[in-house]
Design an enzyme around this catalytic site. Structure first.
Site, PDB file in Angstrom:
ATOM      1  CG  HIS A   1     129.170   9.405-101.449  1.00  0.00           C
ATOM      2  ND1 HIS A   1     130.168   8.631-101.614  1.00  0.00           N
ATOM      3  CD2 HIS A   1     129.750  10.460-100.639  1.00  0.00           C
ATOM      4  CE1 HIS A   1     131.232   9.096-101.368  1.00  0.00           C
ATOM      5  NE2 HIS A   1     130.986  10.173-100.910  1.00  0.00           N
TER       6      HIS A   1
ATOM      7  CG  ASP B   1     125.834   5.551 -97.509  1.00  0.00           C
ATOM      8  OD1 ASP B   1     126.222   5.582 -96.239  1.00  0.00           O
ATOM      9  OD2 ASP B   1     126.021   6.100 -98.528  1.00  0.00           O
TER      10      ASP B   1
ATOM     11  CD  GLN C   1     127.283  12.345 -94.480  1.00  0.00           C
ATOM     12  OE1 GLN C   1     127.187  13.297 -93.502  1.00  0.00           O
ATOM     13  NE2 GLN C   1     128.552  12.162 -95.238  1.00  0.00           N
TER      14      GLN C   1
ATOM     15  CE  LYS D   1     131.638  10.238 -94.168  1.00  0.00           C
ATOM     16  NZ  LYS D   1     132.179  11.306 -95.018  1.00  0.00           N
TER      17      LYS D   1
ATOM     18  CB  CYS E   1     131.871  11.643-103.509  1.00  0.00           C
ATOM     19  SG  CYS E   1     133.470  12.131-102.946  1.00  0.00           S
TER      20      CYS E   1
END
Lengths: 414, 148
Positions: A131, A208, A211, A234, A372
């Site tokens: 991202h 990261d 998600q 999220k 993104c």
């Protein structure tokens, strides 16, 4: 005779949907089908109630006052940090830093750890599926220090090329930063393998987790990573709050990030000392309500069980994959073997925005665009995709509605 | 399909999307690039101006059906007009696509097929990108136009 009763494999989704007030509404006269969970997730009643209760009954600044309300707000805030520690299975609550979200967490590491550990000629390794928020902070760091970025390629199915990854590592590699789960492809990266390979060479690893956290149990000690970041919104929590997990030794050694109240030890005109972990990185009045709301969200999902959520979503994703690939002219981008419930698609030569508009009139919310991830779009050779991203409150009926609406979109443009 | 969708994706629009008119580059003259960072739509508008009259106009780029059809229809409607007339047309077009959906539609000829956009506020930028880029090409400012 003793028998082992295992937890039911399926979720009571009808009951779960009752916990999410927003899902009851209609859009353009149709029941809302919310399939944009990779952008943000909806909030259960437990989170809404926690926010309401905090502002109605406990609102006060933390770590400041001697009065009762401040004490209660501080207790709730500190208890939340322990909830986050348990959620990630971190060794110590001091390793949990509250930030605004994934983006701020990555920027914090780039601007503190990066500025003292990355020098001219050093290398930072990213992947093709990152991202923008896990690309641009490192580009800025490279510009400031003279370091360079190396990018691990992916296969056409959207899987990380681990063989290439190993080859990219050199004695100048300082950091590997990668997504746990791709927001476009749904690929679940083999983070534990990546960490093992990087650690063998003494390389720091940042993951990261934006998600991942809503879809699978995450254990930072089992992964072995140095940093893990995610956003509260999220994972069914409020916007504007997220977590940076960092190994204690690293967090202690890093310079401070933003400066101000709350992050100091002692201030004088001559010299200022800084607070101990985790307050060292939390200047200013924090997002207290957000932290308390996020703790409620994590309690909610752990109450259901992330293993059960993962199993349910795996089944739903397989159902969706079959339903969507049956639509003539539809191609899924991202077909990794290990995959979370993200379905990016291209439908003939229909632009994703037109698909998004047509689906919206059927009450179906998806995301259309580059997500993104412009470098990834370039790798895939498409300007944009339409993306349906699922959560555990989605149903097979909603997938059927999505497939039917995509058929209609195809008919419009035929 | 809903009436609003039928308004938006009229046959004329679908036709201009499939077969955009003046979809080419011009060697001579002025040009500008337009970009919608939100969705990644990109367009380049080319034109030649002689004595204040737009002699030729063309475009290239990638985008959704609305942005492509709008660019295609724009090139047809400004060719042969003066720069001042094109500017005035842009203003009336902008008014049309942002007006309340029950307001009467100005007579803008062919461009009226895009009146359906006003029922889709998030798509207004798709329809206006080409026009913003045209204005930049006229001014030949060399700056990339952004809808954000």
């Amino acid at each position: 005779m003793a028998s082992i009763v295992s937890a039911p494999k399926t979720l009571d989704v009808a009951a779960i949907r009752e916990d999410f007030p927003i899902l009851r509404q209609r859009v353009h006269g149709k029941p809302l089908v919310y399939l944009d969970n990779a952008a943000t997730t909806q909030k259960p009643r437990a989170v809404l109630d926690a926010l309401q209760r905090y502002y109605a009954e406990e609102n006060a600044n933390v770590h400041r006052g001697v009065h009762s309300l401040s004490g209660r707000a501080t207790d709730a805030y500190d208890a939340a940090r322990e909830d986050m520690r348990r959620f990630l299975n971190a060794a110590d609550a001091k390793e949990i830093v509250f930030v605004r979200g994934t983006t701020e967490g990555i920027n914090l590491v780039a601007e503190t750890w990066g500025r003292v550990n990355v020098r001219a000629g050093d290398e930072i390794v990213l992947t093709e599926m990152e991202h923008h928020s896990n690309i641009v902070p490192w580009q800025i760091l490279c510009e400031a220090t003279g370091a360079t970025l190396r990018v691990v390629p992916i296969t056409d199915a959207g899987e990380l090329r681990l063989d290439q990854f190993e080859r990219l590592l050199t004695d100048r590699t300082r950091l590997v930063a990668l997504a746990h789960v791709s927001n476009v492809l749904g690929t679940i990266n083999p983070v534990a393998d990546v960490v093992r390979i990087a650690k063998a060479r003494g390389i720091t690893v940042l993951v990261d987790g934006a998600q991942a956290v809503a879809h699978m149990p995450v254990d930072v000690r089992a992964l072995g990573c140095d940093f893990y970041v995610f956003s509260g919104h999220k994972v069914f929590g409020p916007t504007g709050v997220g977590i940076l997990y960092g190994r204690r030794a690293l967090l202690e050694a890093m310079p401070v990030y933003q400066a101000g109240g709350g992050m100091i030890g002692r201030v004088s005109w001559e010299r200022t000392t800084y607070a101990d972990l985790p307050y060292k990185y939390e200047a200013g009045t924090p997002n207290i309500a957000g932290v308390i709301g996020l703790a409620a969200a994590l309690d909610y999902v752990t109450g259901i069980g992330l293993d059960r959520i993962a199993a349910y979503e795996h089944d739903l994703c397989a159902y969706a994959t079959a339903a969507l690939t049956a639509v003539p002219g539809l191609r899924l981008t991202g077909t990794a073997r290990e995959k979370a419930s993200v379905l990016s698609l291209v439908l003939g030569d229909i632009h994703p925005h037109d698909i998004g508009t047509i689906l919206d009139r059927d009450g179906i919310a998806i995301r259309a665009g580059h997500h993104c991830c412009q470098p990834l779009m370039a790798r895939l050779g498409v300007p944009a995709t339409a993306r349906a991203s699922l959560a555990f409150y989605n149903t097979r009926e909603e997938i059927d509605a999505l497939a039917a609406s995509l058929e209609r979109a195809r008919e419009v443009f035929e | 399909m809903s009436a609003e969708l039928e308004d938006l994706y009229q046959e004329v629009i679908l036709d201009h999307n499939r077969r955009p008119r003046n979809f080419r580059a011009l060697e001579a003259g002025q040009k500008a690039e337009g970009f919608n960072p939100l969705c990644g739509d990109r367009i380049t508008v080319y034109l030649t101006v002689d004595n204040g009259v737009i002699n030729d106009v063309a475009f290239q780029g990638s985008g959704c059906a609305i942005s492509k059809a709008s660019a295609s229809l724009m090139t047809e409607s400004v060719k042969g007009k003066t720069v001042a007339e094109a500017q005035a047309l842009f203003e009336r077009f902008q008014q049309m696509i942002t007006a309340p959906s029950d307001a009467p539609v100005d007579n803008l000829g062919k461009l009226m097929v895009l009146a359906g956009v006003r029922q889709f506020p998030v798509r207004v930028k798709c329809a206006s990108l080409a026009w913003h880029t045209l204005r930049a090409a006229v001014e030949a400012s060399g700056e990339v136009v952004s809808t954000e």
